[in-house]
Design an enzyme around this catalytic site. Structure first.
Site, short mmCIF file in Angstrom:
data_model
loop_
_atom_site.label_atom_id
_atom_site.label_comp_id
_atom_site.label_asym_id
_atom_site.label_seq_id
_atom_site.Cartn_x
_atom_site.Cartn_y
_atom_site.Cartn_z
N LYS A 1 0.84 -1.19 0.00
CA LYS A 1 0.00 0.00 0.00
C LYS A 1 0.88 1.24 0.00
O LYS A 1 0.58 2.24 -0.63
CB LYS A 1 -0.86 0.01 1.26
CG LYS A 1 -1.67 -1.24 1.41
CD LYS A 1 -2.11 -1.45 2.86
CE LYS A 1 -2.62 -2.88 3.03
NZ LYS A 1 -2.93 -3.24 4.40
N ARG A 2 1.95 1.12 0.74
CA ARG A 2 2.82 2.27 0.90
C ARG A 2 3.41 2.78 -0.41
O ARG A 2 3.38 3.96 -0.71
CB ARG A 2 3.94 1.91 1.87
CG ARG A 2 4.65 3.13 2.37
CD ARG A 2 5.93 2.78 3.09
NE ARG A 2 6.60 4.03 3.42
CZ ARG A 2 6.75 4.45 4.66
NH1 ARG A 2 6.29 3.74 5.66
NH2 ARG A 2 7.38 5.59 4.90
#
Length: 493
Positions: free
Chosen positions: A248-249
């Site tokens: 996600k990062r």
RNA sequence: GGUCCCAUCGUCUAGCGGUCUAGGAUACUGGCCUCUCACGCCAGAGACACGGGUUCGAUUCCCGUUGGGACUACCA
């Protein structure tokens, strides 16, 4: 009697559900469906700092949207922390674990030294053999401690047969006495997860390959706790085009399930695409209905090599993996129209052009129109953008269509009104009649029919491309066609 | 650094010693169809990482090299 299969999907609610997590959920779900077993949804929320109610709901929504169903749960790991603590105490009492009074600073320093010596950075076992006396003294002094599992000494090893990766063996000496409880008394994931799996009677742990290296440690916990060891099936990871693990990062929304929901994906199409990432049948079949997929699924078909999720950032033609889009396109074109109707409706509502008549008096028309235009769309949002003119009178004229199909032929200024009149005058407005009138008009003016056809398409739909024009005219309807052609003159002003 | 895993067209993959001049899908190119664009159909280009073995015979088995990945936290 054969033991019933119980699998679980344990997301950590520290973010939305992403492609990788969804894939893990899907594989577990398929295995449960295939074997008639149970799938348990367990929210691993023990990291209270980073967990949130909103994320939990988001994950559940995404799973539901995908059509992944579970039989038990959601359970919340945090509710069972007393069990995790109790397990640690049992381990301590049975001599399988010990208290470690080393300070974080000491450990960091030792690790740093080991790094310099280029040696393995394992815990050196300083507190492993403290005498009861020494322990009592340190406890009396109030020295904080954490709990480590005592890895068996000697030449032995932990061995297990992973269903996907085969025999995995890890020597005891390569495993350090790992921490299972923090100095604040909080159990660590590796312990909690094993304790939860034991309580939930999980028979098969199906998870990402990133859990492979930790499996020997968990098996040690199972053994120390005297619990039966489940079967393990690790699945290959999904990587980005640069071969980095999807996260996600670094990838943001692009890898979120909800991103695909919002960008016009049919849930089953996304699921179908995802299951193909790391799994296949001997005949390389790719399109499956739900029943067919459950029938075809097997853990043995899981591949060992990591798969690349070919997301294309800033690609003008593909906003995500072309293969994912092509599968979505396939379903958009081949599913019964009734099946995609709800998704089209949702898009029209979102665009503010939904008319209740579409599912009332004009329902047949609605279905036929969807069927007419869907073969050139890729995502459901296309119905509200590219297909806007079919559902609303407020639609844009594409500059390219205007220039190429209208302005280029100045004669259309006169021809449009003529066509409008003649179409209006037809007795019964049918494909055949409309075609006849338009072709005759072209002959009469001594021009190619294509000029009128393309000009009309641009005026009536705002686009240079689309279905055969005469079908378009019927779909849009005489009244609107005449009206739109009547306004055609204004393009030249 | 240590431990472990992996390696077929750009991407997803089939292949489990001979059937491989390596199959499918997608993407790409060309053609047909045609009022446009798609669809559909036909055709084309495109891969066994490298080096050693084993074997009568390796994409397939073993070892090494290279490359990639994971794990290695008092995160989950």
């Amino acid at each position: 009697m054969k033991q019933e299969v119980v699998v679980r999907f344990p997301p950590s609610p520290t973010g939305y559900l992403h492609i990788g997590g969804a894939r893990t959920a899907i594989f577990n779900w398929l295995f449960a469906q295939k074997t008639g077993g149970k799938l348990i949804l367990r929210i691993e929320d023990t990291d209270a700092e980073r967990s949130s109610e909103e994320m939990i709901q988001g994950i559940i929504d995404s799973l539901k949207w995908l059509g992944v169903t579970w039989d038990e749960g959601p359970y919340f790991q945090s509710r069972f922390s007393n069990e995790h603590v109790a397990a640690a105490k049992r381990l301590l009492d049975s001599g399988h674990a010990y208290k470690c009074f080393c300070t974080k600073e000491d450990l960091d320093q030792k690790r740093e030294e080991a790094r310099k010596r280029k040696a393995a950075l394992q815990y050196d076992g300083t507190c492993r053999n403290l005498t009861p006396d020494e322990i009592a003294k340190k406890e009396a002094a109030g020295t904080p401690y954490l709990i480590r599992l005592k890895v068996p000494p000697g030449e032995g090893s932990v061995m297990f047969a992973d269903i996907v990766y085969g025999i995995i063996e890890k020597k005891y000496e390569d495993i350090e006495d790992f921490v299972i409880v923090r100095s604040n008394g909080q159990p660590l994931y590796i312990l909690s997860n094993a304790v939860d799996d034991i309580r939930d009677r999980i028979t098969h742990v199906i998870r990402g390959q990133d859990g492979l290296a930790n499996t020997p440690k968990q098996i040690l916990i199972y053994k120390a706790l005297g619990a039966p060891i489940p079967k393990f099936a690790h699945m290959p990871l999904t990587l980005d085009p640069k071969k980095a693990k999807i996260s996600k990062r670094t990838h943001g929304e692009m890898v979120a399930v909800h991103f695909y929901r919002e960008h016009g994906f049919l849930p089953w199409a996304l699921l179908n695409y995802l299951v193909l990432l790391g799994w296949s049948t001997p005949d390389s079949r790719e399109i499956f209905s739900k029943e067919e997929l459950i029938e075809a699924f097997s853990l043995e078909g899981i591949n060992r090599a990591n798969a690349v999720f070919d997301v294309r950032k800033d690609d003008p033609k593909f906003f995500t993996d072309p293969k994912a889009i092509s599968i979505n396109t396939h379903y958009l074109r081949n599913l019964p129209v009734e099946d995609i109707e709800p998704y089209v409706r949702a898009e029209l509502e979102k665009a503010g052009i939904w008319d209740p008549e579409f599912e009332g008096t004009r329902h047949d028309w609605f279905l036929r129109t969807i069927d007419l235009i869907r073969s050139r769309y890729h995502i459901t949002t296309d119905f509200a953008t590219l297909g806007r003119a079919y559902f609303s009178d407020d639609y844009p004229i594409e500059p390219k269509a205007l220039k190429k199909n209208i302005l280029k032929h100045e004669g259309l200024k006169e021809w449009f009104p003529v066509l409008a009149d003649r179409l209006q005058a037809i007795d019964t407005f049918t494909v055949e009649e409309a075609e006849k009138v338009i072709r005759e008009t072209a002959d009469e003016f001594g021009i190619k029919a294509g000029i009128l056809i393309n000009g009309i398409r641009a005026a009536v739909t705002g686009q240079a491309v689309g279905p055969g024009l005469f079908d378009v005219l019927i779909a849009v309807g005489r009244t609107r066609v005449v009206e739109r052609l009547g306004k055609g003159v204004s393009f030249f002003e």
